[in-house]
Enzyme design. Sequence first.
Site, short mmCIF file in Angstrom:
data_model
loop_
_atom_site.label_atom_id
_atom_site.label_comp_id
_atom_site.label_asym_id
_atom_site.label_seq_id
_atom_site.Cartn_x
_atom_site.Cartn_y
_atom_site.Cartn_z
N HIS A 132 1.19 3.62 8.36
CA HIS A 132 0.80 4.14 7.04
C HIS A 132 1.00 5.66 7.07
CE1 HIS A 132 -2.06 5.38 3.86
NE2 HIS A 132 -2.04 4.13 3.42
N ASP A 209 -5.27 3.45 14.55
CA ASP A 209 -5.65 3.37 13.15
C ASP A 209 -6.13 1.94 12.89
OD1 ASP A 209 -5.75 2.96 10.44
OD2 ASP A 209 -3.81 3.87 9.99
N GLN A 212 -6.88 -1.70 8.99
CA GLN A 212 -6.61 -3.08 8.58
C GLN A 212 -7.08 -4.09 9.63
OE1 GLN A 212 -5.67 -3.81 5.61
NE2 GLN A 212 -4.79 -1.90 4.85
N LYS A 235 -12.24 -0.91 2.77
CA LYS A 235 -11.46 -2.14 3.02
C LYS A 235 -12.32 -3.18 3.72
CE LYS A 235 -7.28 0.63 3.64
NZ LYS A 235 -6.60 0.56 2.36
N CYS A 373 2.64 3.09 0.99
CA CYS A 373 2.43 4.29 1.83
C CYS A 373 3.07 4.11 3.20
CB CYS A 373 0.95 4.63 1.99
SG CYS A 373 0.15 4.99 0.44
N1 PLP Z 1 -4.09 3.40 7.51
C1 PLP Z 1 -3.82 2.17 7.06
C2 PLP Z 1 -3.15 1.18 7.98
C3 PLP Z 1 -4.15 1.82 5.75
O1 PLP Z 1 -3.86 0.59 5.30
C4 PLP Z 1 -4.76 2.77 4.92
C5 PLP Z 1 -5.06 2.47 3.51
O2 PLP Z 1 -4.34 1.73 2.86
C6 PLP Z 1 -5.05 4.03 5.45
C7 PLP Z 1 -4.70 4.32 6.74
C8 PLP Z 1 -5.72 5.10 4.64
O3 PLP Z 1 -7.05 4.74 4.39
P1 PLP Z 1 -7.95 5.60 3.41
O4 PLP Z 1 -7.13 5.81 2.17
O5 PLP Z 1 -9.13 4.74 3.16
O6 PLP Z 1 -8.26 6.86 4.09
#
Ligand code: PLP
Length: 415
Positions: A132, A209, A212, A235, A373
Amino acid sequence: MNAQPKTPATFDIQRIRADFPVLSRTVHDGKPLVYFDNANTSQKPVSVIEAVNRHYRETNANVARAVHQLGEESTAAYEGARDKLARFINATSRNELILTSGTTQSINLVAYSYALPQLKPGDAILTTVMEHHANIVPWQLVAARSGAKVKAAPIDQRGELIVEQFVAMLTPEVKLACVAHVSNVLGTVNPVREIARECKKRGIPLLVDGSQAVPHRPVDVQALGCDFYALTGHKMLAPTGTGALWAKREHLEAMPPFFGGGEMIREVGFNGTTFAPPPHKFEAGTPNIAGFVGLGAAIDYYESIGFDAIHAQEQDLLHYATERLREIPGVRLFGEAREKEAVISFLLEGAQATDLATLLDLQGVAVRSGHHCAHPLMQFFNVPATLRVSLAFYNTREEIDVFIAALLKVRKLLM
Ligand code: PLP
């Protein structure tokens, strides 16, 4: 794909669905909502909504600053959420868990407080093609300031990380490695333990990260063996604007603060300021107190169902939806990793992803279309966008049938 576990007989899907008020609403002139955009943000159970509501009705006060009863109750609720989350991901200590606004803030904190002060020209940060943007752009920003570079390890056509190549890229100039636990586009589960072992052998810290992963599987940061683990609350059934960074104590002690302000100091003077110990050193200003009260309730909700049942239900939905999609001529699936969470990206030959998502929405089916993203991943598959169905334990096979019927109808319209 993973061997399929069985949903336990005690899993009462109707009772669970009744806990999520939004699932019973209709959209677009009475169409029952089918919510398949859970990787974007999950829905919230009534216990979370009520915990937030009750906080504002009965307890609202700032944390750490007040000696009155409401202040003490508010502080206990906020710090109680930290305790629950620390237990939930098996952190060695609550003091290793910094509460943030979400994964984006957590990763930026590591970028600016951990990485930037030590990066030099010629150094590198290693990430992967499936990340992401939140696990790419912060590294690019600190690389640009320090003269370091960002390298990305490749994946294969199934959407799996090519681990040998990732390991081969762990060269001495790499000062930090950063991988998703689970891909938000492909659902691929990365072999984080193996990656962590390889990083450790070479003395390279690893950031994971977990955005998910935490909503779908039990996470044990100690067993994973990483150095940093970022997660986001919205999430995982909790309010938006909540999240956390878990980090090993040695890193947190060495890292300078990122934000300065109230609550993160020991003593302030114009001849010098000293800081509170972690985690408060990294929590300047008033946090999202009610949001974390909701996060605490979300963890209680997960624990009341249990990840065995959640995982079995989600894997059943993943297998069923994948098979049903495969039956449709012209469907191209992206990401067929052997171990996956319930995320399916696909395209339908001859149709634009956004048109499809809009037409599905008109029939009550909420899916996401776009680059998710993850531009580098779209570039890898050589497509501008995909449609993404992301499932949660409160979804059903019947909803998948509605989605497939809607897709077939849309296909007819567009062909
Ligand atoms: N990393 C991953 C794999 C994500 O799916 C997301 C959100 O879609 C993020 C980071 C960013 O999360 P946040 O927007 O809640 O900070």
